[in-house]
Design a protein around this motif. Structure first.
Motif, short mmCIF file in Angstrom:
data_model
loop_
_atom_site.label_atom_id
_atom_site.label_comp_id
_atom_site.label_asym_id
_atom_site.label_seq_id
_atom_site.Cartn_x
_atom_site.Cartn_y
_atom_site.Cartn_z
N ILE A 108 0.84 -1.21 0.00
CA ILE A 108 0.00 0.00 0.00
C ILE A 108 0.87 1.25 0.00
CG2 ILE A 108 -1.66 1.34 1.37
CD1 ILE A 108 -2.85 -1.38 2.27
N ALA A 109 1.90 1.28 0.84
CA ALA A 109 2.80 2.44 0.90
C ALA A 109 3.48 2.66 -0.45
CB ALA A 109 3.84 2.24 2.00
N TRP A 110 3.96 1.60 -1.05
CA TRP A 110 4.65 1.72 -2.33
C TRP A 110 3.70 2.17 -3.44
CZ3 TRP A 110 3.56 -1.34 -6.65
CH2 TRP A 110 4.38 -1.09 -7.76
N TYR A 111 2.57 1.51 -3.58
CA TYR A 111 1.68 1.80 -4.70
C TYR A 111 1.08 3.21 -4.62
CZ TYR A 111 -1.90 1.65 -8.21
OH TYR A 111 -2.67 1.96 -9.31
N LEU A 112 0.67 3.61 -3.43
CA LEU A 112 0.05 4.93 -3.28
C LEU A 112 1.08 6.03 -3.02
CD1 LEU A 112 -3.09 3.98 -1.15
CD2 LEU A 112 -2.98 4.42 -3.62
N ASP A 113 2.36 5.65 -2.93
CA ASP A 113 3.44 6.59 -2.67
C ASP A 113 3.15 7.41 -1.40
OD1 ASP A 113 5.95 7.73 -3.11
OD2 ASP A 113 5.13 9.35 -4.36
N ILE A 114 2.87 6.69 -0.33
CA ILE A 114 2.59 7.30 0.96
C ILE A 114 3.55 6.71 1.99
CG2 ILE A 114 0.16 7.81 0.45
CD1 ILE A 114 -0.64 5.29 2.00
N SER A 115 3.63 7.36 3.13
CA SER A 115 4.53 6.87 4.18
C SER A 115 4.01 5.54 4.74
CB SER A 115 4.62 7.90 5.31
OG SER A 115 3.40 7.95 6.03
#
Length: 148
Positions: free
Chosen positions: A96-103
């Protein structure tokens, strides 16, 4: 124990119904596009389906060895749902962090939110599934449980 075909029906129906609920709900709550929510949900559902097949088999195997049956009481169903979601949390958060480019923190908050939904959903779905597709051994086990 459930047959492999029954386990597949269980896992697929669980995920399909969940996707129909969680994609629009997730997009609305987190303010992300339906597309991005859909991709995260589809990848998560695929990983969750694989986890579901393995987890439920191992849980039932362990339960049968410990108790001689796969019958789950209400408290055991709660433990079952919580352990499933905790394991899945560790698998999904990095994606989720990688795909949405979130922390990782934001991914954790999002993942915990989805896990909370899925925990309630899993409890309700599994209860309903067991009522719709009971195993023959449970008639004996539930009668014995009512007598004690």
């Amino acid at each position: 124990m459930r047959s492999p075909l029954d386990r597949l029906r269980h896992a697929l129906s669980f995920e399909i119904i969940a996707l129909l609920i969680v994609v629009p709900l997730g997009a609305l709550i987190f303010g992300i596009s339906l597309h991005d929510t859909g991709v995260v949900a589809l990848v998560s559902a695929t990983l969750a389906t694989l986890w579901n097949l393995a987890y439920n088999y191992l849980f039932d195997l362990g339960l049968k060895r410990l108790t001689g049956s796969t019958w789950k009481t209400t408290p055991l169903r709660l433990v079952h749902a919580v352990l499933f979601e905790v394991g899945l949390l560790f698998v999904l958060m990095p994606f989720i962090a990688w795909y949405l480019d979130i922390s990782l923190w934001h991914a954790f908050v999002m993942d915990v939110s989805f896990a909370a939904f899925y925990m309630v959903y899993a409890f309700a779905f599994n209860w309903a599934y067991d009522r719709l597709f009971p195993l023959p051994e449970w008639h004996h086990d539930s009668a014995a449980n009512k007598a004690s």
